[in-house]
Design an enzyme around this catalytic site. Structure first.
Site, PDB file in Angstrom:
ATOM      1  N   ASP A  37       1.465  -1.327  -0.125  1.00 22.55           N
ATOM      2  CA  ASP A  37       0.462  -0.180  -0.233  1.00 22.55           C
ATOM      3  C   ASP A  37       0.822   1.282  -0.265  1.00 22.55           C
ATOM      4  O   ASP A  37       2.053   1.235   0.475  1.00 22.55           O
ATOM      5  CB  ASP A  37      -1.040   0.275   1.006  1.00 22.55           C
ATOM      6  CG  ASP A  37      -2.377   0.785   1.273  1.00 22.55           C
ATOM      7  OD1 ASP A  37      -3.120   0.243   0.378  1.00 22.55           O
ATOM      8  OD2 ASP A  37      -2.057   1.887   1.259  1.00 22.55           O
ATOM      9  N   ASP A  65       3.753   2.258  -3.426  1.00 25.93           N
ATOM     10  CA  ASP A  65       3.119   3.084  -4.465  1.00 25.93           C
ATOM     11  C   ASP A  65       3.122   2.711  -5.801  1.00 25.93           C
ATOM     12  O   ASP A  65       3.929   2.229  -6.755  1.00 25.93           O
ATOM     13  CB  ASP A  65       3.996   4.032  -4.961  1.00 25.93           C
ATOM     14  CG  ASP A  65       3.379   5.015  -5.993  1.00 25.93           C
ATOM     15  OD1 ASP A  65       1.634   5.394  -6.059  1.00 25.93           O
ATOM     16  OD2 ASP A  65       3.927   6.322  -5.631  1.00 25.93           O
ATOM     17  N   SER A 144     -14.178  -2.041 -12.237  1.00 25.44           N
ATOM     18  CA  SER A 144     -15.565  -1.700 -11.786  1.00 25.44           C
ATOM     19  C   SER A 144     -16.240  -1.753 -12.644  1.00 25.44           C
ATOM     20  O   SER A 144     -16.205  -1.485 -14.012  1.00 25.44           O
ATOM     21  CB  SER A 144     -15.191  -0.302 -10.955  1.00 25.44           C
ATOM     22  OG  SER A 144     -16.715   0.697 -10.606  1.00 25.44           O
ATOM     23  N   TYR A 157     -12.251   7.405 -14.446  1.00 28.35           N
ATOM     24  CA  TYR A 157     -12.024   6.067 -13.257  1.00 28.35           C
ATOM     25  C   TYR A 157     -13.009   5.372 -14.172  1.00 28.35           C
ATOM     26  O   TYR A 157     -12.161   4.435 -14.326  1.00 28.35           O
ATOM     27  CB  TYR A 157     -13.129   6.756 -12.138  1.00 28.35           C
ATOM     28  CG  TYR A 157     -13.175   5.519 -11.031  1.00 28.35           C
ATOM     29  CD1 TYR A 157     -12.383   5.350 -10.742  1.00 28.35           C
ATOM     30  CD2 TYR A 157     -14.281   4.757 -11.252  1.00 28.35           C
ATOM     31  CE1 TYR A 157     -12.357   4.431  -9.491  1.00 28.35           C
ATOM     32  CE2 TYR A 157     -14.452   3.739 -10.213  1.00 28.35           C
ATOM     33  CZ  TYR A 157     -13.629   2.938  -9.714  1.00 28.35           C
ATOM     34  OH  TYR A 157     -14.012   2.433  -8.370  1.00 28.35           O
TER      35      TYR A 157
HETATM   36  P1  NAI Z   1     -10.347   2.417   0.012  1.00 29.84           P
HETATM   37  O1  NAI Z   1     -10.325   3.849  -0.215  1.00 29.84           O
HETATM   38  O2  NAI Z   1     -10.900   1.445   0.981  1.00 29.84           O
HETATM   39  O3  NAI Z   1      -8.410   1.684  -0.275  1.00 29.84           O
HETATM   40  C1  NAI Z   1      -7.881   1.904  -1.675  1.00 29.84           C
HETATM   41  C2  NAI Z   1      -6.493   1.227  -1.189  1.00 29.84           C
HETATM   42  O4  NAI Z   1      -5.403   1.680  -1.901  1.00 29.84           O
HETATM   43  C3  NAI Z   1      -6.301   2.389  -0.016  1.00 29.84           C
HETATM   44  O5  NAI Z   1      -5.729   1.484   1.262  1.00 29.84           O
HETATM   45  C4  NAI Z   1      -5.345   3.456  -0.330  1.00 29.84           C
HETATM   46  O6  NAI Z   1      -4.280   3.566   0.446  1.00 29.84           O
HETATM   47  C5  NAI Z   1      -4.723   2.640  -1.303  1.00 29.84           C
HETATM   48  N1  NAI Z   1      -3.868   3.245  -2.822  1.00 29.84           N
HETATM   49  C6  NAI Z   1      -4.377   4.372  -3.647  1.00 29.84           C
HETATM   50  N2  NAI Z   1      -2.899   4.914  -3.953  1.00 29.84           N
HETATM   51  C7  NAI Z   1      -2.289   3.724  -4.409  1.00 29.84           C
HETATM   52  C8  NAI Z   1      -1.179   3.391  -5.011  1.00 29.84           C
HETATM   53  N3  NAI Z   1      -0.761   4.526  -5.533  1.00 29.84           N
HETATM   54  N4  NAI Z   1      -0.700   2.424  -5.363  1.00 29.84           N
HETATM   55  C9  NAI Z   1      -0.880   1.685  -3.356  1.00 29.84           C
HETATM   56  N5  NAI Z   1      -1.776   2.017  -2.630  1.00 29.84           N
HETATM   57  C10 NAI Z   1      -1.997   2.542  -2.866  1.00 29.84           C
HETATM   58  O7  NAI Z   1     -10.648   2.068  -1.705  1.00 29.84           O
HETATM   59  P2  NAI Z   1     -11.742   0.211  -2.109  1.00 29.84           P
HETATM   60  O8  NAI Z   1     -12.925   1.054  -1.595  1.00 29.84           O
HETATM   61  O9  NAI Z   1     -10.934  -0.816  -1.040  1.00 29.84           O
HETATM   62  O10 NAI Z   1     -10.698   0.318  -3.510  1.00 29.84           O
HETATM   63  C11 NAI Z   1     -10.243  -1.200  -3.819  1.00 29.84           C
HETATM   64  C12 NAI Z   1     -10.527  -1.010  -5.550  1.00 29.84           C
HETATM   65  O11 NAI Z   1     -11.936  -1.593  -5.679  1.00 29.84           O
HETATM   66  C13 NAI Z   1     -10.428  -0.076  -5.543  1.00 29.84           C
HETATM   67  O12 NAI Z   1      -9.531   0.012  -7.588  1.00 29.84           O
HETATM   68  C14 NAI Z   1     -11.804   0.843  -5.992  1.00 29.84           C
HETATM   69  O13 NAI Z   1     -11.579   1.531  -7.806  1.00 29.84           O
HETATM   70  C15 NAI Z   1     -12.558  -0.843  -6.974  1.00 29.84           C
HETATM   71  N6  NAI Z   1     -13.343  -0.711  -6.401  1.00 29.84           N
HETATM   72  C16 NAI Z   1     -13.933  -0.387  -5.374  1.00 29.84           C
HETATM   73  C17 NAI Z   1     -15.547   0.266  -5.649  1.00 29.84           C
HETATM   74  C18 NAI Z   1     -16.477   0.476  -4.351  1.00 29.84           C
HETATM   75  O14 NAI Z   1     -17.729   0.845  -4.508  1.00 29.84           O
HETATM   76  N7  NAI Z   1     -15.717   0.340  -3.059  1.00 29.84           N
HETATM   77  C19 NAI Z   1     -16.596  -0.460  -6.258  1.00 29.84           C
HETATM   78  C20 NAI Z   1     -15.792  -0.698  -7.548  1.00 29.84           C
HETATM   79  C21 NAI Z   1     -14.358  -1.153  -7.808  1.00 29.84           C
END
Ligand code: NAI
Length: 249
Positions: A37, A65, A144, A157
């Site tokens: 992360d 990253d 997504s 996105y």
């Molecule tokens: P979240 O915001 O809870 O977690 C995302 C994580 O990615 C965080 O821990 C953040 O620090 C990390 N991150 C951000 N930029 C980064 C980088 N450059 N390098 C490494 N880590 C990085 O989000 P969530 O909801 O858990 O999302 C996870 C995945 O699921 C994402 O790809 C999101 O687009 C996808 N997604 C989420 C949906 C939702 O409804 N929550 C729906 C569809 C897809």
């Protein structure tokens, strides 16, 4: 016996949300998990908590990253050095920078493409290089449903998430004969920090579109990731699985 006994899985963006739930589920099925992360401290803390909760479980957290080529390569190399192999790679890290095109800056367009699309390509390339040597592996790209239908205020996105489908299919074709499968998941509305930020009226409008009439918990995405990571899906590659409660079917 777990579905992922003696496997090593690398998951990006795994300090929280969907990535963390995937790591938890994989660990419960016997995998050694490496949580990358951009927030390295949070990744280490989450990994320590996971390991503490599973007797004998092996979880490692590290800063990565996904937009930095050297950091993605280093994360995969670290997993290989510590555990001898990388069997599963989940490209999950993500951000949003929502705005209509009237207000979206080029920097915000590029930032979102960089994390999702470039990050997933870097992860796919690095893990694919290790997996092809061992003639075994499963790469899972967290796209997504926005990448299927396009969402208002998300030209960045939606482009990135649609791009990840192309990446998944092209990489699947390159790696199939080497025993490496590449698949994508398109989640719909999942309860995480990313969606907690949504305005109440926008949340309600999204709910109204879902035949199952509810949002999902991150664990419901993790179950599908487990299916794709394991031998249960041994004859599947280049597929895109929707986890949406029937929305936009
Ligand atoms: P979240 O915001 O809870 O977690 C995302 C994580 O990615 C965080 O821990 C953040 O620090 C990390 N991150 C951000 N930029 C980064 C980088 N450059 N390098 C490494 N880590 C990085 O989000 P969530 O909801 O858990 O999302 C996870 C995945 O699921 C994402 O790809 C999101 O687009 C996808 N997604 C989420 C949906 C939702 O409804 N929550 C729906 C569809 C897809």
């Amino acid at each position: 016996m777990g579905l992922l006994d003696d496997r090593t899985a690398v998951i990006t963006g795994a300090a929280q949300g969907i990535g963390l739930e995937i790591a938890r589920r994989f660990l419960a099925e016997g995998a050694r998990v490496v949580l990358g992360d951009i927030n390295g401290e949070a990744a280490e803390k989450s990994a320590a908590e996971l390991a503490a909760a599973h007797a004998g479980g092996v979880a490692l957290g590290a800063r990565c990253d996904v937009t930095a080529e050297d950091e993605v390569d280093a994360l995969v190399r670290r997993a290989e050095q510590e555990f001898g192999t990388v069997d599963v790679m989940v490209n999950n890290a993500g951000i949003t920078r929502d705005a209509t095109m009237r207000k979206m800056t080029l920097a915000d367009f590029r930032a979102v493409l960089d994390v999702h699309l470039v990050g997933s390509w870097l992860g796919t390339r690095a893990a694919g290089a290790v997996m092809r040597e061992r003639k075994r592996g499963s790469i899972i790209n967290i796209s997504s449903i926005s990448g299927k239908v396009g969402m208002l205020g998300q030209t960045n996105y939606s482009s990135a998430k649609a791009g990840m489908v192309g990446l998944t299919k092209a990489a699947a074709k390159e790696l199939a004969y080497l025993g490496v499968r590449v698949n994508a998941i398109q989640p719909g509305l999942i309860r995480t920090a990313m969606t907690e930020a949504l305005r109440e009226d926008i949340w309600a409008a999204k709910l109204a579109e879902i035949p199952m009439a509810r949002a999902a918990e991150p664990a419901e995405v993790a179950g599908v990731a487990l299916f794709l990571a394991s031998e249960l899906s041994s004859y599947m590659t280049g597929t895109v699985l929707e986890v949406t409660g029937g929305r936009y079917m």
